[in-house]
Design a protein around this motif. Sequence first.
Motif, short mmCIF file in Angstrom:
data_model
loop_
_atom_site.label_atom_id
_atom_site.label_comp_id
_atom_site.label_asym_id
_atom_site.label_seq_id
_atom_site.Cartn_x
_atom_site.Cartn_y
_atom_site.Cartn_z
N LYS A 38 0.82 -1.22 0.00
CA LYS A 38 0.00 0.00 0.00
C LYS A 38 0.85 1.27 0.00
CE LYS A 38 -0.48 -0.18 4.94
NZ LYS A 38 -0.74 -1.15 5.92
N ALA A 39 0.26 2.36 -0.50
CA ALA A 39 0.95 3.64 -0.54
C ALA A 39 -0.05 4.74 -0.22
CB ALA A 39 1.53 3.87 -1.94
N GLU A 40 0.44 5.76 0.49
CA GLU A 40 -0.41 6.91 0.82
C GLU A 40 -0.33 7.92 -0.30
OE1 GLU A 40 -2.27 7.32 3.71
OE2 GLU A 40 -1.69 5.22 4.02
N PHE A 41 -1.47 8.47 -0.68
CA PHE A 41 -1.50 9.53 -1.69
C PHE A 41 -2.63 10.47 -1.35
CE2 PHE A 41 -2.70 11.48 -5.74
CZ PHE A 41 -1.46 11.89 -6.23
N PHE A 42 -2.31 11.73 -1.13
CA PHE A 42 -3.31 12.75 -0.85
C PHE A 42 -4.22 12.33 0.32
CE2 PHE A 42 -6.26 16.17 -1.99
CZ PHE A 42 -5.37 17.12 -2.46
N GLY A 43 -3.62 11.69 1.31
CA GLY A 43 -4.38 11.29 2.50
C GLY A 43 -5.22 10.04 2.29
N LEU A 44 -5.11 9.43 1.13
CA LEU A 44 -5.86 8.21 0.85
C LEU A 44 -4.89 7.04 0.77
CD1 LEU A 44 -8.09 9.63 -2.05
CD2 LEU A 44 -8.79 9.32 0.34
N THR A 45 -5.37 5.82 1.06
CA THR A 45 -4.50 4.65 0.97
C THR A 45 -4.82 3.87 -0.30
OG1 THR A 45 -4.46 4.54 3.38
CG2 THR A 45 -3.73 2.57 2.19
N PHE A 46 -3.80 3.71 -1.14
CA PHE A 46 -3.94 2.97 -2.39
C PHE A 46 -3.23 1.63 -2.29
CE2 PHE A 46 -5.90 5.81 -5.47
CZ PHE A 46 -5.88 7.00 -4.76
N VAL A 65 2.33 -1.47 -10.99
CA VAL A 65 2.10 -0.02 -11.08
C VAL A 65 3.20 0.80 -10.39
CG1 VAL A 65 -0.41 -0.25 -11.23
CG2 VAL A 65 0.65 0.08 -8.99
N LEU A 66 3.35 2.02 -10.89
CA LEU A 66 4.26 2.97 -10.26
C LEU A 66 3.78 3.29 -8.84
CD1 LEU A 66 6.63 4.81 -11.51
CD2 LEU A 66 4.97 6.64 -11.43
N ILE A 67 4.70 3.46 -7.91
CA ILE A 67 4.33 3.90 -6.57
C ILE A 67 4.00 5.40 -6.65
CG2 ILE A 67 5.15 4.25 -4.21
CD1 ILE A 67 7.05 1.79 -4.80
N PRO A 68 2.82 5.82 -6.20
CA PRO A 68 2.47 7.24 -6.27
C PRO A 68 3.51 8.11 -5.54
CG PRO A 68 0.56 5.94 -5.64
CD PRO A 68 1.74 5.01 -5.62
N ARG A 69 3.82 9.27 -6.14
CA ARG A 69 4.85 10.14 -5.59
C ARG A 69 4.25 11.45 -5.04
NH1 ARG A 69 7.38 5.98 -7.46
NH2 ARG A 69 9.59 6.11 -7.99
N PRO A 70 4.93 12.05 -4.06
CA PRO A 70 4.44 13.31 -3.49
C PRO A 70 4.34 14.44 -4.52
CG PRO A 70 6.33 12.48 -2.24
CD PRO A 70 6.13 11.54 -3.38
N GLU A 71 5.22 14.44 -5.54
CA GLU A 71 5.15 15.50 -6.57
C GLU A 71 3.81 15.47 -7.28
OE1 GLU A 71 9.13 14.41 -5.69
OE2 GLU A 71 7.70 13.16 -6.69
N THR A 72 3.31 14.26 -7.49
CA THR A 72 2.04 14.11 -8.20
C THR A 72 0.88 14.66 -7.36
OG1 THR A 72 3.04 12.14 -9.14
CG2 THR A 72 0.69 12.44 -9.54
N GLU A 73 1.06 14.62 -6.03
CA GLU A 73 0.04 15.21 -5.16
C GLU A 73 -0.09 16.71 -5.43
OE1 GLU A 73 0.22 12.55 -1.09
OE2 GLU A 73 1.66 14.16 -1.30
N LEU A 74 1.04 17.35 -5.77
CA LEU A 74 1.01 18.79 -6.03
C LEU A 74 0.14 19.09 -7.24
CD1 LEU A 74 4.78 19.65 -5.47
CD2 LEU A 74 2.86 20.16 -3.93
N MET A 75 0.23 18.23 -8.25
CA MET A 75 -0.56 18.43 -9.47
C MET A 75 -2.05 18.25 -9.16
SD MET A 75 0.01 16.80 -13.23
CE MET A 75 -0.08 15.06 -12.84
N VAL A 76 -2.36 17.20 -8.43
CA VAL A 76 -3.75 16.92 -8.07
C VAL A 76 -4.31 18.05 -7.19
CG1 VAL A 76 -5.14 15.34 -6.66
CG2 VAL A 76 -3.56 14.42 -8.36
N GLU A 77 -3.49 18.52 -6.28
CA GLU A 77 -3.92 19.60 -5.39
C GLU A 77 -4.25 20.87 -6.19
OE1 GLU A 77 -0.81 21.04 -2.81
OE2 GLU A 77 -2.27 21.62 -1.27
N ALA A 78 -3.39 21.18 -7.16
CA ALA A 78 -3.62 22.39 -7.97
C ALA A 78 -4.92 22.27 -8.76
CB ALA A 78 -2.44 22.61 -8.92
N ILE A 79 -5.18 21.08 -9.28
CA ILE A 79 -6.41 20.88 -10.07
C ILE A 79 -7.64 21.00 -9.17
CG2 ILE A 79 -7.71 19.20 -11.45
CD1 ILE A 79 -4.99 18.13 -12.47
N ILE A 80 -7.58 20.38 -8.01
CA ILE A 80 -8.73 20.42 -7.10
C ILE A 80 -9.00 21.86 -6.67
CG2 ILE A 80 -9.57 19.75 -4.79
CD1 ILE A 80 -8.09 17.06 -5.24
#
Length: 283
Positions: free
Chosen positions: A77-85, A91-106
């Motif tokens: 499991k991996a944490e991403f944006f406060g959610l557990t995947f 699959v690629l392990i989700p990265r914190p940089e990608t959280e920045l992109m998702v945050e900007a979109i939201i």
Amino acid sequence: MLTVLESLQLSTEYLEKKGIESARLNAELLLAEILNCKRLDLYLKFDQPLKENEVDKYRELISRRGKFEPLQYITGKAEFFGLTFKVNSSVLIPRPETELMVEAIIERFKTADVLRILDIGTGSGNISVTLAKFLEKCFVTTIDTSDEIISLAKENAAQIGANANVNFIKAEMNSYSTDGVPFDLIVSNPPYVSMADYSETQREIREFEPATAVTDFGDGLTFYKLISSRLNNILKTGGSIYLEVGMGQAANVSAILQECGVRNINFIKDYQQIDRIVYGELK
Ligand code: GLN
């Protein structure tokens, strides 16, 4: 019998010798996994003796980590944006940089009306599922190339409670076409490590993460060119595009997008002050 503290000390030493970064933290997280507790709760259990089956299991996990298998694949499991995947080596392990992109979109679209989003490269579903979860009025389509990946991402969507507004499609980017209605927003974290840089990536990445999720086996820009060349078919006029890019790629990606009609291009920096997200609008 070994106590919690003794096991942690021995495992930390072992991982350090193997050259694993943050050895103590890794040792703690793996033991917490076995004892089914929070990492910090271990500090209340230092004198607790481990049962024989716990020691056996711990030894197995520590040995896997010592061979550079990423922690997230070991725990699944991996944490991403406060959610557990849930994650596995497909699959690629989700990265914190990608959280920045998702945050900007939201942040930008939280008050928007129905928003049709295309996420290119589903992976664990981190981008698509998180957007679907936090932008309730959006409808996300996400594409990836294997059944195994799609079924894992679907599981994550169901687990997180976002499956009602995500549509998973098995497709290759170069042949994918919409059902006629172009999207309002395109987002992607494509494989952007060049062939030349791939051999220099960390062992955890090179030996365990899927190569096709990390590198384009080319100059690193293949997917940006491919996505950009198809924008007129898949993105509506005035629609937005958000792309994660590798270190030093922002200017190149910006030029590629510009050539295909994208305007108002901006960058978002990551935690290391590297331009990491490139976004703009199709004119
Ligand atoms: N969308 C997934 C992620 O950001 C997968 C990306 C990929 O496989 N390159 O982690």
